[in-house]
Write an enzyme that holds these catalytic residues in place. Structure first.
Site, PDB file in Angstrom:
ATOM      1  CD  GLU A 522      -1.719  -2.457   1.291  1.00  0.00           C
ATOM      2  OE1 GLU A 522      -0.575  -2.700   1.733  1.00  0.00           O
ATOM      3  OE2 GLU A 522      -2.531  -3.360   1.021  1.00  0.00           O
ATOM      4  CG  HIS A 589     -12.208  -7.161   5.648  1.00  0.00           C
ATOM      5  ND1 HIS A 589     -11.528  -8.067   6.402  1.00  0.00           N
ATOM      6  CD2 HIS A 589     -11.544  -7.094   4.464  1.00  0.00           C
ATOM      7  CE1 HIS A 589     -10.508  -8.555   5.710  1.00  0.00           C
ATOM      8  NE2 HIS A 589     -10.488  -7.975   4.535  1.00  0.00           N
TER       9      HIS A 589
END
Ligand SMILES: Cc1ncc(C[n+]2csc(CCOP(=O)(O)OP(=O)(O)O)c2C)c(N)n1
Length: 798
Positions: A522, A589
């Protein structure tokens, strides 16, 4: 030696000239370090970190750096910048003295510590200049290793420009021939960003040359504690290319060996520019004659033996010896170069200091005149304050402001109304001066996307209801058709078109250069985006889940969020980050850490669309603008049905504007993102009890409600609750702060303002984990009902 300055063969005189010029630059740079350090140690500047000991390799690098190329480096590179005349000694000192005028300190207008280099990519109207006509340096930053992620994008841009024809790209490339040159200290290679970037560059095979300036220490910690085997190029051997595999070309060269350095950089440039092979140059045996920085002396941690070695192997000393051994000139010629350089650096320093205080001295003289001519007070404290201020030879602005404020307070105490004149003068000066410190956090150009008016989605009777992800996919398809400089990438974004299929099939249509997969990395996905946008492309970088944005938060915060600010509007990276978050399942999540993002990412717009049509409208608006932004799509919205607009790819949602999604009269409910569905359901329940909620979707957290429309709603309802699924004190506190301090809602409230957020733990897994971790319909109902009960217990009994 065959550099950009030379033809294939040059005369001895030209050869000699070039060597002497290199010696002059090296010596001048060293002198800047010595004088700069002295200025700090005598209290004339705040902090200094210099490029002493690294002069020769930087001269070599500069020789092969061409116009259009980009540097992404760190605070040691003054010799490189001086070599290319991208910074002069006077500008170097202006940076050290934090001169706030960009014409004096072109690197950052006094915003960054000295030795933080950058060049100007934008003109006064924030349009791109022709980057091919200049040597480019992306703006330095202090966190070690942070120059690495964006280096990837700077290099990848060349590859993309080579692979595909992009209209209006003449300002950015000549057929993708440009190299991105990175520099990093040996100790900073311990950072994860370094290894992540190296791995990604090896995979992508992009034209970057990374120089590692190895002086064997990271402040006091030696290489043996930093690097396995104490030797970074040994460690990197596995990345070396061979006949059967891709990888890097790796060179190792001694930092004091002028001839070998030239040869090495010549080879590196050739391989990199012509073959697009990434190159690592490990430049070892470098020294640090003045120690790491002005914070301490290296005698505390280096042995006598090491210090003696550093004296003997000082690269400038070695170059001098080499020139004399080879009888290129006599020692008196070098002495003359040295004394001329010393004089010119000394003059530059004096002039830079004078320039940096001139304006303040003029303002102090104006203050004296105002007081003398307009203020009638016999208070001797006032004259004492003035006398003291007038005696400061090199005053700071804060000396002037605090003295003037003290004088104003003394006048207020004696109820002298003449203080008003002074207050007015100081107020105006404060506003002008504050701008020098606070401007350009966000785009100030006509392209700021919050100025782009909304173009509403158009529907007709044939408009279909589709999954939200189809709205996005069709919108991205149009974006890729309409903007040939847009590239979209991330983990799983290419071949399968994203984990939620918002890019399904688009790689097949637009090719791998425009829609592509990356590794799971990322920080460098964001770095890639920054670098690509610095070179005129419009990247959309995808972070698969909002929770994983944390891996890149440092780069977003330190690099992207500060870039426009730290160059005072001279560089921009209008990167769009696409991610998805809020409500789903479990600890990793379902995150909605908006408060963290709001606090860490000022400088980046933060958009929180409640559905995919609004998300698409944001993407379309952002692409017309020049402001970096993060768009958080709702994880549970990809399969929800939405009507697909006829003008897909064209409609826009105006950024920084709220939307009223239900009219009501009893209480204003402010929310955003996935929580809105919960709020709407709760409002329907509350309606049954005659409690009428006005629901407002913020849509955009940064910037926030630019038209103050929430205040208008509160004027009517006199009550407000902010509901979200962030932790307590997160985005809800930010929203409340805005409402109280910017929108002044206090006068319109009949009840205390309320917030309702999630539990302070991460959301537990499963349906019940969600129910007990985040606001539910029941909780929202109960909270609003209790507010109404407090107001009128008879009408709303519990
Ligand atoms: C992330 C981060 N941690 C710590 C520091 C403090 N710091 C500044 S320079 C430095 C040492 C860097 O050493 P090296 O990479 O070898 O470069 P050199 O200064 O020796 O050229 C450290 C630890 C920092 N700037 N950033």
């Amino acid at each position: 030696m065959q550099s950009k300055n030379n033809k294939n063969s040059i005369s001895f005189d030209q050869f000699k000239e070039e060597i002497l010029e290199d010696y002059r630059v090296a010596f001048t740079s060293r002198e800047c370090s010595i004088i700069g350090r002295r200025e700090v140690l005598t209290g004339k500047a705040s902090f200094g970190i210099f490029g002493d000991g690294k002069e020769l390799p930087q001269i070599a690098m500069a020789k092969f750096f061409k116009k259009g190329d980009f540097r992404s480096g760190y605070y040691r590179d003054q010799t490189f910048m001086l070599s290319l005349n991208e910074v002069t000694p006077k500008q170097f000192f202006a940076g050290l003295y934090a001169h706030t005028d960009i014409n004096y300190d072109p690197m950052s207008a006094g915003r960054q510590m000295g030795s933080s280099f950058s060049t100007h990519s934008l003109d006064v109207d924030y349009n791109w200049v022709n980057l091919n006509n200049q040597y480019n340096s992306s703006a330095d930053l202090s966190p070690t290793g942070s120059q690495m992620p964006r280096l990837l994008g700077l290099a990848q841009a060349s590859k993309i420009y080579k692979e595909i024809k992009i209209s209006d790209s003449e300002k950015f490339t000549k057929n993708g021939n440009e190299i991105a040159w990175g520099t990093i200290g040996d100790a900073a290679t311990s950072e994860g960003h370094f290894f992540e970037s190296i791995n990604a560059a090896g995979v992508m095979q992009i034209p970057m040359v990374i120089s590692i300036w190895d002086d064997n220490y990271g402040i006091s910690v030696p290489a043996e504690y930093q690097t396995t085997k104490g030797d970074i190029s040994e460690v990197l051997k596995g990345f070396k290319r061979d006949k059967n595999s891709n990888g890097f070309e790796i060179f190792k060269v001694k930092g004091w060996d002028y001839v070998e350095l030239m040869k090495t950089y010549e080879k590196a440039e050739e391989i990199c520019r012509n073959e697009h092979i990434p190159v690592i140059i490990h430049v070892n045996e470098l020294t640090q004659p003045l120690g790491h920085s002005t914070s301490g002396s290296h005698e505390r941690y280096k042995s006598e033996e090491r210090l003696n070695w550093e004296r003997d192997y000082d690269c400038i000393k070695k170059m001098r010896e080499w020139i004399l051994e080879n009888k290129i000139v006599k020692s008196k010629d070098l002495d003359k170069i040295e004394s001329d350089s010393k004089n010119s650096v000394s003059e530059s320093k004096i002039e830079a200091k004078r320039n940096s205080v001139n304006e303040t001295i003029n303002n102090i003289s104006e203050l004296n005149t105002i007081i003398k001519e307009n203020i009638n007070s016999s208070n001797t404290d006032i004259s004492a304050i003035l006398d003291k201020l007038n005696k400061i030879k090199e005053p700071y602005k804060s000396d002037l402001f605090s003295s003037a404020n003290k004088i104003i307070r003394l006048l207020m105490l004696e109820k002298n109304s003449e203080s008003n004149l002074l207050k007015e003068w100081l107020g105006k000066l404060h506003m002008k001066t504050q701008y020098d410190y606070s401007s350009h956090l966000y785009s100030e150009s006509k392209y700021n996307p919050s100025n782009i008016p909304a173009v509403n989605p158009i529907y007709d009777e044939n408009s279909e209801m589709v999954d939200g992800r189809i709205v996005l996919r069709e919108n991205f398809r149009k974006i890729l058709e309409n903007h040939d400089n847009v590239v979209i990438f991330g983990q799983d974004s290419g071949k399968i078109g994203g984990v939620n299929q918002g890019l399904e099939g688009l790689q097949d249509i637009f090719g791998e250069s425009r829609v592509f997969d990356t590794g799971i990395r990322e920080a460098t996905i964001i770095g890639q985006g920054i670098g690509l946008s610095l070179r005129g492309l419009r990247p959309i970088a995808e972070i698969q889940y909002l929770d994983y944005l944390l891996y890149s938060i440092q780069i977003l915060s330190d690099d992207l969020a500060t870039l426009h600010y730290r160059t005072r509007g001279k560089q921009k990276a209008p990167l769009i980050v696409r991610t998805r978050g809020h409500r789903l399942e479990g600890i990793w999540h379902s995150g909605s850490p908006m408060g963290g993002m709001i606090n860490l990412l000022r400088g980046i717009y933060l958009l929180v669309p409640r559905n995919m049509t609004i998300a698409a409208g944001f993407y379309n608006a952002l692409l017309k603008g020049d402001q970096p932004a993060i768009v958080v799509e709702c994880l549970n919205g990809y399969r929800s049905k939405e009507k697909i607009p006829n003008n897909i790819g064209e409609f826009t949602v105006q950024i920084g504007r709220v939307e009223k999604i239900k009219t009501g009269s009893d209480i204003t409910v402010v929310s955003y993102g996935s929580t809105l569905k919960i709020v709407e359901k709760a409002a329907a329940e509350l309606d049954k009890f005659n409690i009428s909620c006005e629901i407002i979707d913020c849509q955009s957290l940064i910037p926030f409600d630019l038209d103050n429309n929430i205040r208008e709603s509160i004027k009517k309802t006199n009550r407000v609750i902010i509901i979200d699924e962030d932790f307590s004190g997160g985005a809800s506190a930010y929203i409340l702060d805005n409402l109280i301090n910017k929108q002044n809602i206090y006068d319109y409230l009949d009840s205390k303002p309320h917030t309702l957020s999630a539990q302070d733990h991460r959301p537990a897994y499963g349906t019940d984990g969600d129910y007990f971790s985040k606001p539910s319909v029941d909780e929202v109902f109960n909270k609003i009902y209790s507010i109404m009960n407090e107001l009128n217990p008879e009408k709303y009994p519990i």
